[in-house]
Design an enzyme around this catalytic site. Structure first.
Site, PDB file in Angstrom:
ATOM      1  N   GLN A 159      47.273  72.229  21.127  1.00 41.60           N
ATOM      2  CA  GLN A 159      48.516  71.187  20.849  1.00 41.60           C
ATOM      3  C   GLN A 159      48.708  70.460  19.440  1.00 41.60           C
ATOM      4  O   GLN A 159      47.904  71.259  18.416  1.00 41.60           O
ATOM      5  CB  GLN A 159      48.143  70.236  22.163  1.00 41.60           C
ATOM      6  CG  GLN A 159      48.448  68.766  21.565  1.00 41.60           C
ATOM      7  CD  GLN A 159      48.057  67.589  21.008  1.00 41.60           C
ATOM      8  OE1 GLN A 159      47.026  68.522  20.416  1.00 41.60           O
ATOM      9  NE2 GLN A 159      48.861  67.251  20.425  1.00 41.60           N
ATOM     10  N   SER A 185      43.298  70.404  21.095  1.00 39.19           N
ATOM     11  CA  SER A 185      44.232  69.685  20.634  1.00 39.19           C
ATOM     12  C   SER A 185      43.916  69.400  19.126  1.00 39.19           C
ATOM     13  O   SER A 185      42.562  70.283  18.471  1.00 39.19           O
ATOM     14  CB  SER A 185      43.745  68.084  20.997  1.00 39.19           C
ATOM     15  OG  SER A 185      43.915  67.129  20.184  1.00 39.19           O
ATOM     16  N   TYR A 189      36.124  55.332  24.063  1.00 39.00           N
ATOM     17  CA  TYR A 189      36.900  55.920  23.272  1.00 39.00           C
ATOM     18  C   TYR A 189      37.439  57.179  24.159  1.00 39.00           C
ATOM     19  O   TYR A 189      39.464  57.310  24.784  1.00 39.00           O
ATOM     20  CB  TYR A 189      36.444  56.511  21.823  1.00 39.00           C
ATOM     21  CG  TYR A 189      37.686  57.984  21.795  1.00 39.00           C
ATOM     22  CD1 TYR A 189      38.664  57.360  20.506  1.00 39.00           C
ATOM     23  CD2 TYR A 189      37.566  59.366  21.795  1.00 39.00           C
ATOM     24  CE1 TYR A 189      40.167  58.316  20.436  1.00 39.00           C
ATOM     25  CE2 TYR A 189      38.868  60.247  21.771  1.00 39.00           C
ATOM     26  CZ  TYR A 189      39.765  60.010  20.857  1.00 39.00           C
ATOM     27  OH  TYR A 189      40.733  60.387  20.157  1.00 39.00           O
ATOM     28  N   ARG A 233      44.311  50.277  21.258  1.00 43.30           N
ATOM     29  CA  ARG A 233      43.385  50.521  21.747  1.00 43.30           C
ATOM     30  C   ARG A 233      42.026  49.613  20.993  1.00 43.30           C
ATOM     31  O   ARG A 233      41.388  49.570  21.140  1.00 43.30           O
ATOM     32  CB  ARG A 233      42.578  52.330  21.798  1.00 43.30           C
ATOM     33  CG  ARG A 233      44.481  53.176  22.216  1.00 43.30           C
ATOM     34  CD  ARG A 233      43.781  54.510  21.862  1.00 43.30           C
ATOM     35  NE  ARG A 233      45.010  55.339  22.214  1.00 43.30           N
ATOM     36  CZ  ARG A 233      45.403  56.723  21.804  1.00 43.30           C
ATOM     37  NH1 ARG A 233      43.900  57.277  21.326  1.00 43.30           N
ATOM     38  NH2 ARG A 233      46.325  56.817  21.882  1.00 43.30           N
ATOM     39  N   THR A 285      53.120  67.697  21.218  1.00 42.69           N
ATOM     40  CA  THR A 285      53.124  66.311  21.997  1.00 42.69           C
ATOM     41  C   THR A 285      54.001  64.935  21.092  1.00 42.69           C
ATOM     42  O   THR A 285      53.911  64.974  20.062  1.00 42.69           O
ATOM     43  CB  THR A 285      51.589  65.383  21.570  1.00 42.69           C
ATOM     44  OG1 THR A 285      51.150  66.315  22.163  1.00 42.69           O
ATOM     45  CG2 THR A 285      51.738  63.926  21.863  1.00 42.69           C
ATOM     46  N   HIS A 335      50.238  59.969  28.503  1.00 41.75           N
ATOM     47  CA  HIS A 335      49.155  60.507  27.334  1.00 41.75           C
ATOM     48  C   HIS A 335      47.592  59.240  27.753  1.00 41.75           C
ATOM     49  O   HIS A 335      47.407  58.474  26.837  1.00 41.75           O
ATOM     50  CB  HIS A 335      50.036  59.192  26.244  1.00 41.75           C
ATOM     51  CG  HIS A 335      48.748  59.795  24.201  1.00 41.75           C
ATOM     52  ND1 HIS A 335      49.406  61.164  23.920  1.00 41.75           N
ATOM     53  CD2 HIS A 335      47.874  59.585  23.685  1.00 41.75           C
ATOM     54  CE1 HIS A 335      49.053  60.990  22.982  1.00 41.75           C
ATOM     55  NE2 HIS A 335      47.959  61.141  23.312  1.00 41.75           N
ATOM     56  N   LYS A 368      55.498  67.242  25.487  1.00 40.81           N
ATOM     57  CA  LYS A 368      54.350  66.721  26.347  1.00 40.81           C
ATOM     58  C   LYS A 368      54.537  65.061  25.999  1.00 40.81           C
ATOM     59  O   LYS A 368      54.905  64.925  24.585  1.00 40.81           O
ATOM     60  CB  LYS A 368      53.129  67.300  25.831  1.00 40.81           C
ATOM     61  CG  LYS A 368      51.941  66.261  27.187  1.00 40.81           C
ATOM     62  CD  LYS A 368      50.683  66.581  26.111  1.00 40.81           C
ATOM     63  CE  LYS A 368      49.407  65.842  26.907  1.00 40.81           C
ATOM     64  NZ  LYS A 368      49.398  64.183  25.875  1.00 40.81           N
TER      65      LYS A 368
END
Length: 382
Positions: free
Chosen positions: A128, A107, A25, A165, A156, A279, A255
């Site tokens: 964030q 985050s 991850y 992913r 973001t 990212h 971002k």
């Protein structure tokens, strides 16, 4: 735990310590991971101009980022679930950043909550934000950030939908939901008994911090990823920046920009900074690396706001390269997550000390003594 000689060593140490699904991850990107690789190779291909016979006896790496004096122009980037890399990991990383004199960014999808992290440090942190559908939840979250003393908001914007992913599917983190997926992850955790005891048992509770209200009491990783898929808002446009601006009075950094026109739009709408970022290669594969995109963006808006960059940075030499390409500051991502997984707070502290030392060497050998002197003239091929 053996001390790493360089930031790259921490990646291997993290691989040995973390369960397979968690290492993948942190380490992986989207699709074929072309952009993930470009972030590293393009940055490494940036050639610096060696200069000699200059007085470099007094190197100063200090800078000012968003009004804060920092020991070097580096901040720890927001990383989702990074707190699972070590016991109450985001608290440990924030303490290391504070000791090193650089900002830590928490985050939205952290393992540790905003309140827990800010209670564990004295210096203000950055926060964030992801835009989710529930504006009431966002309003409450931003109020918490204000009350906790966060002195910058990193918004973001490149996550309208999560990237594909495939490593997460192969590892069992995504795609294998329910009891089968949980059993697969448990088996992988059992193969890392040090992590299973220190993080899995002693690191409880695992409540996924800031998004706990959206999870409504559910705490599983399946619940978390399902919640994020359901709650990320793909309808967000530049008009929604007004909502964020109304709820956040402090410095605002956008971002996830790779295009000069988008950077101009961020400046026109009153942002104090931007992060040139793909990212970490985790969203749209095949886009430009940060190193390739950065010069055009800084040329377009570099005098209007603070320009940060992330992606592929693994050393103080890489920081100098990003600054030479036009960045005012660098967000450090995977490198600190690897160090945290390998050796906790001590690892992140050592990593940041390494970066500062490497920056000093790179600055001396390119003939500069202050951060403000690092620019296109430091490049061998401007």
């Amino acid at each position: 735990m053996a001390r790493a000689a360089s930031a790259l060593d921490y990646r291997e140490l993290a691989r040995r310590r973390l369960p397979h699904f968690l290492f993948e991850y942190i380490d992986g990107g989207s699709y074929d991971e072309v952009t993930l690789r470009r972030n590293r190779t393009d940055l490494q291909d940036v050639a610096l101009r060696q200069r000699v016979l200059r007085d470099v006896s007094a190197i100063d790496t200090s800078a000012t980022l968003l009004g804060r004096a920092v020991r070097m122009p580096v901040a720890l980037a927001p990383i989702g679930l990074a707190g699972l890399a070590a016991r109450r990991g985001e608290v440990q990383a924030a303490r290391a950043a504070e000791a090193a004199g650089v900002p830590f960014t928490l985050s939205t999808v952290s393992a540790c909550s905003l309140g827990e992290v800010t209670a564990g440090v004295n210096a203000p942190i950055w926060f964030q934000l992801y835009m989710v559908r529930d504006r009431g939840f966002l309003r409450d979250l931003l109020a918490q950030a204000r009350e906790a003393g966060c002195d910058a908001l990193i918004f973001t914007v490149d996550m309208a939908v999560p990237g594909s992913r495939y490593r997460d599917v192969r590892s069992g983190l995504a795609g294998a939901s329910g009891p089968l997926g949980a059993a697969r992850r448990t088996f992988q955790a059992m193969q890392r008994p040090g992590w299973a005891w220190d993080v899995g048992v002693r690191g409880r509770p695992h409540q996924l911090g800031n998004v706990a209200p959206l999870l409504a009491g559910r705490t599983g990783l399946d619940d978390f990823f399902r919640c994020m898929r359901e709650n990320f808002d793909p309808s967000v446009t530049w008009r929604d920046l007004e909502f964020v601006r109304n709820e956040w009075p402090g410095p605002l950094v956008i971002k996830g920009l790779l295009d000069a026109d988008d950077a101009r739009a961020a400046a026109d709408l009153g942002a104090q900074g931007i992060v040139v970022s793909n990212h970490g290669g985790r969203q749209l594969d095949g886009v430009l690396s940060t190193a390739a995109a950065l010069p055009a963006i800084t040329g377009a808006v570099g005098d209007r706001l603070t320009v940060f960059a992330d992606g592929g940075v693994r050393s103080g030499l890489d920081v100098v390269r990003m600054l030479a390409l036009g960045a005012d500051g660098v967000l450090l991502g995977r490198a600190w997550a690897y160090a945290l997984a390998a050796a906790g707070q001590r690892g992140v502290t050592h990593l940041l000390n390494l970066l500062e030392s490497e920056m000093r060497v790179a600055m001396a050998l390119t003939g500069v003594t202050r951060i403000g002197e690092i620019g296109p003239d430091v490049l061998a091929r401007p």
